[in-house]
Write a protein that holds these residues in place. Structure first.
Motif, PDB file in Angstrom:
ATOM      1  N   LYS A 171      78.706  70.412  87.408  1.00 12.12           N
ATOM      2  CA  LYS A 171      77.949  71.435  86.667  1.00 12.12           C
ATOM      3  C   LYS A 171      77.106  72.258  87.636  1.00 12.12           C
ATOM      4  O   LYS A 171      77.052  73.485  87.548  1.00 12.12           O
ATOM      5  N   LEU A 172      76.503  71.563  88.596  1.00 14.59           N
ATOM      6  CA  LEU A 172      75.653  72.270  89.557  1.00 14.59           C
ATOM      7  C   LEU A 172      76.483  73.245  90.402  1.00 14.59           C
ATOM      8  O   LEU A 172      76.079  74.384  90.641  1.00 14.59           O
ATOM      9  N   LEU A 173      77.669  72.805  90.818  1.00 12.70           N
ATOM     10  CA  LEU A 173      78.532  73.695  91.605  1.00 12.70           C
ATOM     11  C   LEU A 173      78.907  74.928  90.773  1.00 12.70           C
ATOM     12  O   LEU A 173      78.892  76.060  91.262  1.00 12.70           O
ATOM     13  N   LYS A 174      79.187  74.681  89.501  1.00 13.14           N
ATOM     14  CA  LYS A 174      79.554  75.787  88.607  1.00 13.14           C
ATOM     15  C   LYS A 174      78.380  76.750  88.445  1.00 13.14           C
ATOM     16  O   LYS A 174      78.549  77.974  88.499  1.00 13.14           O
ATOM     17  N   GLU A 175      77.176  76.178  88.263  1.00 13.22           N
ATOM     18  CA  GLU A 175      75.988  77.031  88.107  1.00 13.22           C
ATOM     19  C   GLU A 175      75.734  77.856  89.373  1.00 13.22           C
ATOM     20  O   GLU A 175      75.132  78.919  89.330  1.00 13.22           O
ATOM     21  N   CYS A 176      76.200  77.337  90.515  1.00 11.75           N
ATOM     22  CA  CYS A 176      76.065  78.073  91.770  1.00 11.75           C
ATOM     23  C   CYS A 176      77.160  79.133  91.904  1.00 11.75           C
ATOM     24  O   CYS A 176      77.286  79.775  92.955  1.00 11.75           O
ATOM     25  N   GLY A 177      77.988  79.239  90.877  1.00 13.42           N
ATOM     26  CA  GLY A 177      79.036  80.262  90.884  1.00 13.42           C
ATOM     27  C   GLY A 177      80.254  79.854  91.695  1.00 13.42           C
ATOM     28  O   GLY A 177      81.064  80.699  92.079  1.00 13.42           O
ATOM     29  N   ILE A 178      80.391  78.534  91.946  1.00 13.17           N
ATOM     30  CA  ILE A 178      81.525  78.070  92.746  1.00 13.17           C
ATOM     31  C   ILE A 178      82.628  77.574  91.808  1.00 13.17           C
ATOM     32  O   ILE A 178      82.410  76.662  91.012  1.00 13.17           O
ATOM     33  N   GLU A 179      83.774  78.212  91.910  1.00 12.63           N
ATOM     34  CA  GLU A 179      84.870  77.888  90.979  1.00 12.63           C
ATOM     35  C   GLU A 179      85.782  76.838  91.573  1.00 12.63           C
ATOM     36  O   GLU A 179      86.468  77.076  92.562  1.00 12.63           O
ATOM     37  N   VAL A 180      85.777  75.639  90.942  1.00 15.14           N
ATOM     38  CA  VAL A 180      86.711  74.592  91.375  1.00 15.14           C
ATOM     39  C   VAL A 180      87.322  73.957  90.139  1.00 15.14           C
ATOM     40  O   VAL A 180      86.679  73.902  89.086  1.00 15.14           O
ATOM     41  N   LEU A 224      68.308  67.218  93.989  1.00 11.66           N
ATOM     42  CA  LEU A 224      69.150  68.087  93.166  1.00 11.66           C
ATOM     43  C   LEU A 224      68.773  68.088  91.685  1.00 11.66           C
ATOM     44  O   LEU A 224      69.330  68.866  90.907  1.00 11.66           O
ATOM     45  N   GLY A 225      67.871  67.213  91.283  1.00  9.09           N
ATOM     46  CA  GLY A 225      67.325  67.304  89.921  1.00  9.09           C
ATOM     47  C   GLY A 225      68.131  66.634  88.817  1.00  9.09           C
ATOM     48  O   GLY A 225      67.833  66.817  87.653  1.00  9.09           O
ATOM     49  N   PHE A 226      69.168  65.859  89.164  1.00  9.68           N
ATOM     50  CA  PHE A 226      69.851  65.113  88.100  1.00  9.68           C
ATOM     51  C   PHE A 226      70.119  63.686  88.587  1.00  9.68           C
ATOM     52  O   PHE A 226      69.894  63.370  89.741  1.00  9.68           O
ATOM     53  N   GLY A 227      70.569  62.808  87.655  1.00  9.89           N
ATOM     54  CA  GLY A 227      70.829  61.405  88.014  1.00  9.89           C
ATOM     55  C   GLY A 227      69.555  60.627  88.281  1.00  9.89           C
ATOM     56  O   GLY A 227      69.525  59.740  89.121  1.00  9.89           O
ATOM     57  N   GLU A 268      66.914  60.167  92.560  1.00  7.60           N
ATOM     58  CA  GLU A 268      67.728  61.169  91.864  1.00  7.60           C
ATOM     59  C   GLU A 268      68.818  61.606  92.822  1.00  7.60           C
ATOM     60  O   GLU A 268      68.827  61.170  93.987  1.00  7.60           O
ATOM     61  N   SER A 269      69.709  62.446  92.357  1.00  4.16           N
ATOM     62  CA  SER A 269      70.760  62.931  93.259  1.00  4.16           C
ATOM     63  C   SER A 269      70.144  63.785  94.351  1.00  4.16           C
ATOM     64  O   SER A 269      69.271  64.601  94.066  1.00  4.16           O
ATOM     65  N   ILE A 270      70.633  63.601  95.555  1.00  2.00           N
ATOM     66  CA  ILE A 270      70.129  64.430  96.652  1.00  2.00           C
ATOM     67  C   ILE A 270      71.309  65.014  97.429  1.00  2.00           C
ATOM     68  O   ILE A 270      72.433  64.530  97.334  1.00  2.00           O
ATOM     69  N   LEU A 271      70.978  66.053  98.176  1.00  2.00           N
ATOM     70  CA  LEU A 271      71.976  66.677  99.050  1.00  2.00           C
ATOM     71  C   LEU A 271      71.768  66.112 100.449  1.00  2.00           C
ATOM     72  O   LEU A 271      70.667  66.186 100.995  1.00  2.00           O
ATOM     73  N   ILE A 272      72.827  65.497 100.996  1.00  2.00           N
ATOM     74  CA  ILE A 272      72.737  64.991 102.370  1.00  2.00           C
ATOM     75  C   ILE A 272      73.715  65.763 103.254  1.00  2.00           C
ATOM     76  O   ILE A 272      74.699  66.322 102.765  1.00  2.00           O
TER      77      ILE A 272
END
Ligand code: PRT
Ligand code: ZN
Length: 265
Positions: free
Chosen positions: A21-30, A88-91, A181-185
């Motif tokens: 969902k976060l990738l999608k909200e960033c406008g990344i289409e996968v 990242l604000g979730f989990g 929570e979820s983090i970006l590493i």
């Protein structure tokens, strides 16, 4: 050379949906990755690797993936050489010590000489050392919450979110050792080109975060009430005020489409 940034996300489980969902909200289409190990984004130079969450810190350390979305609890437990970039604000959850609701154990100090069952042996051990508790840590991979009831351990150290698992198993939390929570590493040695892609992804992430914290409020109000209303709205800046006095819109009562502007009386 045109490089892509390899992002590791959980293949299935509690973090999968939040990550996609976060990738999608960033406008990344996968595509959603069902039964695929890897997908390439259509409109941004990233490819997504779907992995077990426990493996993500090591894969990022070893540059199999460049960055990863993963629970801070897993990153702390695996203790790999990675950079923690941002939350990242979730989990969201917490890693806590819990003991039977009824029984001889009352507090952390009562754990001396006792057995703690956990899937987080490294972090539990660090915690017990820090608190000077001489407990033996017993690693189990799942259903940690039943360990005291079947006599495998006196206490547990496990993840809690709503608390209902502890409640059902007649356990009570006595100490939280990590809020997670979820983090970006990130891998520590990204190429210059990958760093630029990461910065551009982070820019999008911060825009998504900002948008989540703000609301767009549209209202019509009489001119003489505007100052009172501006005082009540905790906006980032003064709200835009467009005058509509003197004209009003008329809508078709059948199809609800805008018909025309009318002059107000
Ligand atoms: O297959 P894979 O190895 O990838 O997944 P997994 O089964 O190891 O992990 P998964 O999907 O269960 O969890 C992934 C991540 O979600 C965790 O590492 C945490 O960062 C995060 N998370 C958030 C949680 C919870 N909340 C959570 N409540 N992970 C697990 N739980 C479990 C907990 O272990 C306990 O059994 O839920 C139960 C407690 O929940 P409550 O709501 O009853 O308190
Ligand atoms: Zn796992």
């Amino acid at each position: 050379m045109n490089e892509t940034l390899k992002i590791a996300v959980q293949k299935s489980g509690r973090l999968y949906e939040g990550s996609m969902k976060l990738l999608k909200e960033c406008g990344i289409e996968v595509s959603n990755g069902n039964n695929q190990l890897r997908v390439i984004a259509a409109n941004f130079p990233v490819e997504i690797f779907f992995l077990r969450d426990d493996d993500i810190p090591e894969y990022v350390q070893d540059a199999v993936a460049d960055i990863g979305f993963v629970g801070e609890n897993v990153v702390k437990e695996k203790n790999k050489e990675v950079d923690i970039i941002e939350k990242l604000g979730f989990g969201k959850c917490r890693l806590s010590i819990a003991i039977p609701k009824t029984g001889v154990l009352q507090s952390l100090n009562d754990l001396n000489g006792k057995k703690i069952a956990t899937s987080y042996p490294f972090y539990s051990f660090l915690f017990s050392q820090r608190k000077n508790i001489q407990a033996s840590i017993h690693e189990i991979s799942g259903s940690v919450e039943i360990a005291p009831r079947i006599g495998l351990a006196d206490a547990i150290c496990d993840l809690v979110s709503s608390g209902s698992t502890l409640f059902t198993n007649e356990l009570k939390e006595i100490e939280t050792i990590l809020f997670s929570e979820s983090i970006l590493i990130s891998n520590k040695t990204l190429t210059a080109e990958k760093k630029i892609i990461l910065e551009s992804l982070r820019f999008r992430l911060s825009a998504v975060k900002k948008a989540k914290n703000n609301k767009y409020v549209l209202l019509n109000a009489p001119n003489n009430k505007l100052d009172t209303i501006f005082g009540l709205l905790p906006g980032m800046k003064k709200p835009n005020n467009s005058a509509i006095s003197g004209r009003r819109l008329e809508f078709c009562s059948f199809c609800n489409k805008r018909k025309r502007f009318l002059e107000c009386d």
